[in-house]
Design an enzyme around this catalytic site. Structure first.
Site, PDB file in Angstrom:
ATOM      1  N   GLU A 115       0.799  -1.223   0.000  1.00  0.00           N
ATOM      2  CA  GLU A 115       0.000   0.000   0.000  1.00  0.00           C
ATOM      3  C   GLU A 115       0.835   1.279   0.000  1.00  0.00           C
ATOM      4  OE1 GLU A 115      -2.667  -0.814   3.272  1.00  0.00           O
ATOM      5  OE2 GLU A 115      -4.063  -1.870   1.961  1.00  0.00           O
ATOM      6  N   HIS A 159     -18.911  -9.057   4.147  1.00  0.00           N
ATOM      7  CA  HIS A 159     -17.586  -8.571   4.534  1.00  0.00           C
ATOM      8  C   HIS A 159     -17.007  -9.469   5.614  1.00  0.00           C
ATOM      9  CE1 HIS A 159     -14.791  -5.562   6.616  1.00  0.00           C
ATOM     10  NE2 HIS A 159     -14.230  -5.896   5.480  1.00  0.00           N
ATOM     11  N   HIS A 160     -15.834  -9.997   5.356  1.00  0.00           N
ATOM     12  CA  HIS A 160     -15.100 -10.815   6.324  1.00  0.00           C
ATOM     13  C   HIS A 160     -13.761 -10.149   6.586  1.00  0.00           C
ATOM     14  CE1 HIS A 160     -17.164 -14.889   5.058  1.00  0.00           C
ATOM     15  NE2 HIS A 160     -17.946 -14.153   5.814  1.00  0.00           N
ATOM     16  N   GLU A 161     -13.707  -9.311   7.621  1.00  0.00           N
ATOM     17  CA  GLU A 161     -12.387  -8.809   8.007  1.00  0.00           C
ATOM     18  C   GLU A 161     -11.753  -9.853   8.914  1.00  0.00           C
ATOM     19  OE1 GLU A 161     -10.290  -6.168   7.155  1.00  0.00           O
ATOM     20  OE2 GLU A 161      -9.034  -7.530   8.336  1.00  0.00           O
ATOM     21  N   GLU A 202      -5.765  -6.930   1.080  1.00  0.00           N
ATOM     22  CA  GLU A 202      -4.532  -7.132   1.853  1.00  0.00           C
ATOM     23  C   GLU A 202      -3.923  -8.534   1.671  1.00  0.00           C
ATOM     24  OE1 GLU A 202      -7.312  -6.198   3.958  1.00  0.00           O
ATOM     25  OE2 GLU A 202      -6.996  -4.055   3.614  1.00  0.00           O
ATOM     26  N   GLU A 253      -9.007   4.207  -0.734  1.00  0.00           N
ATOM     27  CA  GLU A 253      -9.129   4.582   0.677  1.00  0.00           C
ATOM     28  C   GLU A 253      -7.991   5.488   1.128  1.00  0.00           C
ATOM     29  OE1 GLU A 253      -9.353   0.715   2.400  1.00  0.00           O
ATOM     30  OE2 GLU A 253      -7.189   0.394   2.398  1.00  0.00           O
TER      31      GLU A 253
END
Lengths: 702, 702
Positions: B171, B413-415, B484, B508
């Site tokens: 990033e 969403h699966h963080e 990520e 972001e």
């Protein structure tokens, strides 16, 4: 005069901030808690008026925290309580256990950091347990342990029965020596293992058994080890103080905690009678009550196994010798050339089922039934087994039907090879497979270094996994017997489907070169303090070359000793480990194994000396019958066995399996004699045990 | 004379053992393979007669293997082949892809070790791919890689578009510099990240884009990265040679292999036309064909999300601010005080559903719907989410019904918070939950250091996990967009449910301080070479303080630039990332986002210069309509856009969304103009792009 008294009081306060005492119910043990002037918490322990643990520090060192939880404490609060209750285990050495202790909880705060911890002490008649508690609070939430700094300051150069401190293995023969000799004897005490890592030449494992020069027995261990890393002990040779040494993870950290949290209990058992150490229920009592609602499917198991013939090298786990390696799902075993030594084949398994069934066993273990044994070991292989794919010669369905028709339950085998992620990925399907094919229990194994690499068998990561596997097994109504996993610390109270562990040097090492003949007189003082061991006894053929000419190992025990183990080495899981043909040579001796109970109403440790002998009598659960066992160490010995534990006024018939007069574990191990005798509670038996021998007695009420 | 010739021949043989050449079909590229006299394999590459890669070594260094696979090789065999086929991706930039290459496979053996490997080279018209293969054999079964020693020897001090080599993050904003300047600019190029670890001041990541002084474009990357560790590049400043630098595991090893095995393909793209780099299909072509039998459930997705308002800080992921930490299953959220900033609540989600549905979107992402966001970050928390337990204000069933009634699919969403084991433990139940409640795709995240601790995002361990999650998702007919995770390397050909990744500095970061305005003119040359990026464009309000007064970040782009991204930043997943109210201010511009296709028959890269501009035209799949996008770098620029890609003889209407005359990414980002024009294949449009600007054109066939 007043003036002098006042000064004295002030001096007292300035020297020690605070001292608080707690006595056990029988007044024999006295705990003393003190804060040093710099705010370091300490404790000491007296037994019958004499110090057994000198002033010992407590505390934890944290990562990225200069202050840590070592000193700077003030006492915020002390609360006292006590408990006296009885509870019933699902299975065990007793049908009823008394939990009786006095408790002191000391809340310590660090004013500058505005955070607090609790030291909770529980004093039983036979020992002390204490733990660290981290209550929910604003200034202590997530923290990483660099090292725990719990001390156990010994009062002298005691005799210790120890194995080298290690992050991955407990499979060592015990060394008996003074504490001051540990360093020089350390290297000699190390034998090779598939996975092992030491940290200090004065590091030892728990439970650590000791005997002072004055004849006091001291045992150090831990209870309720979960969500934490295992504690080894490191001896400071100058002060003869043991210090806790936790097991690191891959990057050197020793624990990740989130408040509210608790450490395991650190336990110190003390008695002038060695049998008290063996009889103590402190470790169990410090664990949480049973969490499984339904335990009807949990039962002790007497079993045999297609196993010893592979351990001795007579047969193989693997199906073929011609593949350099296996890729599960790609390797076609139907095309591979069988090596003709693969024991886990349908016909051979049926033979075992026949024998086990005929002789009243509950279950049969079969190892080597599944694809992957050709290269399972020594390669750090990740996808090593899938736990559901049998070799071509193992017919799962046919064996299921046959076993059911013979009233034999099949015991599953899951060798994980230390590849924890792989095991967890397959865990649900593996357990579903077991349910589908009637396997009610599983022996799991963790041979070899743990994967993820860098983790250790006794680190927090793996410890979390072992319990995860046990809890998930409970969802499937499966009992677990985990080998090479962390030593048990009483969690079987909370999860009674955890029916066994190995986590020590078991019978298999008798085929790997032999164990010391007095090994089994030490294990109950060390390994068994936290829970039963699947020791897999019952070897009748001591000369392993008779099974496999290439293996010159010798089982250092007599047959009578092997029979006694079913009584002295408590376990709800008991294996008759030898081959059927070896039992067929000695069917009269085998009868004891068939008869011995595996679950108990009462257990009486009659006499014991670590390293020398143990004699215990147990009453079969729900029956009036008793079993007595004696295992003996390196020298022949006589026992005067008083049967005053028997019910008064009743008549019994005792069948005594003893060493023959000239029996010896090395030169004449198979010499035994069987006699019967009518006895009552007033009887006394005089028995002789050979070196590495013992006796086993079956006492039936008439 | 004869004598002299003979000597010359002998000298030739003694200097180089062997040289083998391979030319591309169009003859522009020529590979040369040579074994040095010590048996070290090398290669070099010419482009249009000039060297672009000088003699570069190949090989691998192994753990516990003195010989390794570095030298001592002899050529056992060389085979040649070629392929020319066409295949259809399930989705992509083209409906049909040609795979045309010439191949040379060199079998090298080490006679002393009696083992062999294969170097397989595939030469395409636009580049070279090669990999190491380890065939099944007796003397090479299990081996551990200490380091791979693949070189890419540059012929000069090229300009490079690079980010710092790192084991955990991509990033970073790109730096444009000479190779010789990387070292001095390295520290400046580093920005803070939740998880990052560099290894060398001259380390860079792939794909690495370069331009020589002579105007040749070179791109280095890898394809088909699986069961292996990711390759970074380390520059040797003296020789200007890049050397492979794999990602280590927790104990420093760089890969565990079991033959038969292959390494990923190392790829070198070369052209004097930058658009060839963008247009190349080599990376996809080097991957294995699709393995999913049924792909009917896999579809590109245009979506919106309850997300940007949290990224900007306007709202929160977490439900409450009053808990220091969460223990899943124990913390009672119904008793916690809501913080009134929790965006993922039923009513608010319904508002988004309304908007998305009204404007023809396919799906809605909602982040922060599930218990655990209070302490998910920065604590190395293991049991951080369970992926199935919603907060009290998120009614799963009601939202499911409402979304279905509005023809909107919900995006899960699966963080994972980098806690890989925890994610895998919950994966089945998490996917089942998705099936039950109608979530057809999942955005997963791996923010923070990987657990097990010591592992890296780009190590073999995590790489194995990402693919495991994708394969398991396919069993549940679920599409995966992993943020990520490791950068994609073409595996989407084999597993087309892998519809997206982030693995780079996305939109972001415009809310975290901004990205360089020319960032999006570099990303397609670097990050997108291996696969699409979920860049989440479409921000219309550049002044973030308008959403959150505490956030002074500025989005360094114009609206026209944001629209263009839907064409220039290829992805089957396209998000309109801003808040509905911001779109409502500019509904005419928003129309482009509504209209733009997300799956294509053809893609034509019309002009490109890394760091400066990209213009691409794409034909919507199954339709005659086209879309054109231009993103522009730091300086204003004019484009002469020839529409000769349109179908001849047809009439079209072009709607052009362009920067207004005075637009500027910083000072006047929201200034745009929309015009319509009748066009044909003979038309040329003259367009001006602002700094950080661009244009987007919708060309409808009439």
């Amino acid at each position: 005069m007043k003036y002098i008294i006042l000064v004295f009081a002030l001096l007292m306060i300035s020297v020690t901030t605070y001292a608080q005492k707690l006595s056990s119910s029988n007044s024999e043990l006295e705990l003393s808690f003190k804060l040093k002037s710099d705010g370091t918490p300490t404790y000491s322990l007296n037994y019958k008026g004499k110090e057994v643990i000198s002033e010992s520090k407590l505390g934890l060192e944290l990562v990225n925290d200069d202050k840590s939880l070592l000193d700077g404490f003030q006492i915020k609060e002390i609360t006292s309580s006590w408990a006296d209750e009885t509870w019933k285990p699902v299975w065990g050495e007793q049908s009823e256990i008394r939990n009786h202790y006095k408790e002191m909880a000391v809340t310590l705060e660090q004013p500058e950091e505005n955070r607090h911890i609790i030291l909770r002490f529980r004093l039983f008649d036979d020992g002390l347990g204490f733990r660290y508690e981290f209550p929910q609070q604003k200034n202590l939430v997530y923290f990483v342990i660099k090292e725990e700094h719990t001390e156990f300051a010994m009062t002298g150069d005691h005799t210790a029965f120890w194995i080298p401190g290690d992050y991955d293995s407990q499979e060592y023969d015990y060394t008996t020596s003074k504490l001051s000799e540990i360093n020089e004897l350390f290297d000699k005490a190390l034998s090779h293992n598939a996975s092992q890592e030491q940290f200090s030449k004065t590091g030892v494992q728990t439970s650590l058994m000791m005997k002072t020069n004055g004849g006091i027995y001291i045992n150090l261990h831990e209870a309720a080890l979960k969500e934490y890393s295992l504690m080894n002990l490191n001896l400071d040779e100058d002060s003869l103080t043991f210090k806790s040494w936790l097991t690191p993870d891959a990057i050197g950290n020793k624990g990740y905690l989130q408040a509210p949290a608790v450490s395991p209990w650190r336990t110190i058992m003390v008695s002038d009678d060695a049998t008290d150490i063996l009889a103590s229920n402190m470790n169990l009592n410090l664990n949480e009550p049973n969490k499984l609602e339904d335990t009807s499917w949990i039962k002790p198991i007497k079993y045999m196994g297609v196993w010893w013939e592979m351990i001795t090298g007579k047969s193989s786990w693997n199906y073929t010798d011609e593949l350099p390696s296996v890729k599960l799902g790609e390797t076609d075993f139907s095309k591979a050339k069988p090596n003709q030594k693969h024991a886990a084949n349908t016909e051979h398994v049926k033979d075992y089922i026949d024998f086990a069934s005929k002789h009243g066993f509950d279950a049969l273990l079969v190892e080597g039934w599944n694809e992957g044994w050709e290269d399972w070991f020594g390669h750090s292989k990740d996808y090593v087994f899938d736990f559901v794919t049998p070799y071509p010669d193992f017919d799962v369905e046919e064996i299921q039907k046959y076993a059911a028709s013979k009233n034999i339950e099949m015991m599953m085998h899951h060798e994980t090879s230390g590849a924890i992620r792989n095991y967890e990925r397959h865990l649900d399907t593996a357990y579903q497979f077991m349910n589908k094919y009637g396997y009610t229990s599983v022996k799991s194994g963790y041979v070899g270094d743990i994967i993820p690499r860098g983790e250790h068998h006794y680190g927090q990561w793996a410890i979390n996994h072992y319990l995860y596997a046990v809890k998930k097994a409970a969802d499937y109504k499966i009992m677990v017997n985990a080998h090479e996993a962390v030593r048990p610390t009483g969690l079987r109270r909370t999860y009674p489907n955890m029916i066994g562990n190995e986590s020590a040097r078991g019978t298999e090492f008798q085929a790997f070169g032999g164990s010391k003949p007095n090994h089994v007189t030490i294990l109950p003082f060390t390994r068994l303090i936290g829970g039963p061991m699947d020791y897999t006894p019952g070897i009748f053929e001591m000369d392993i070359s008779k099974l496999n000419p290439d293996n010159n190992s010798h089982v250092n025990a007599t047959i009578a000793n092997q029979l006694a183990l079913y009584v002295t080495m408590y376990s709800p899981l008991q294996m008759a480990a030898d081959l059927p043909e070896n039992y067929e040579h000695f069917m009269d001796a085998f009868q004891f194994i068939k008869d011995v109970a595996i679950d108990w109403d009462e257990s009486h440790y009659l006499e014991a000396e670590p390293g020398e002998y143990i004699t215990v009598a147990r009453k079969a659960k729900g029956k009036p019958d008793w079993f007595v066992g004696n295992v003996n160490g390196n020298s022949p010995r006589s026992t005067k066995l008083k049967l005053d534990f028997l019910e008064k006024g009743k008549n019994y018939e005792a069948t005594i399996y003893a060493d023959a007069k000239d029996a010896h574990y090395k030169t004449n191990p198979q010499a035994y004699k069987i006699s019967t005798k009518k006895v009552t509670s007033k009887s006394t038996l005089k028995l002789k045990s050979a070196a590495g021998g013992g006796f086993a007695i079956n006492i039936i009420q008439k």
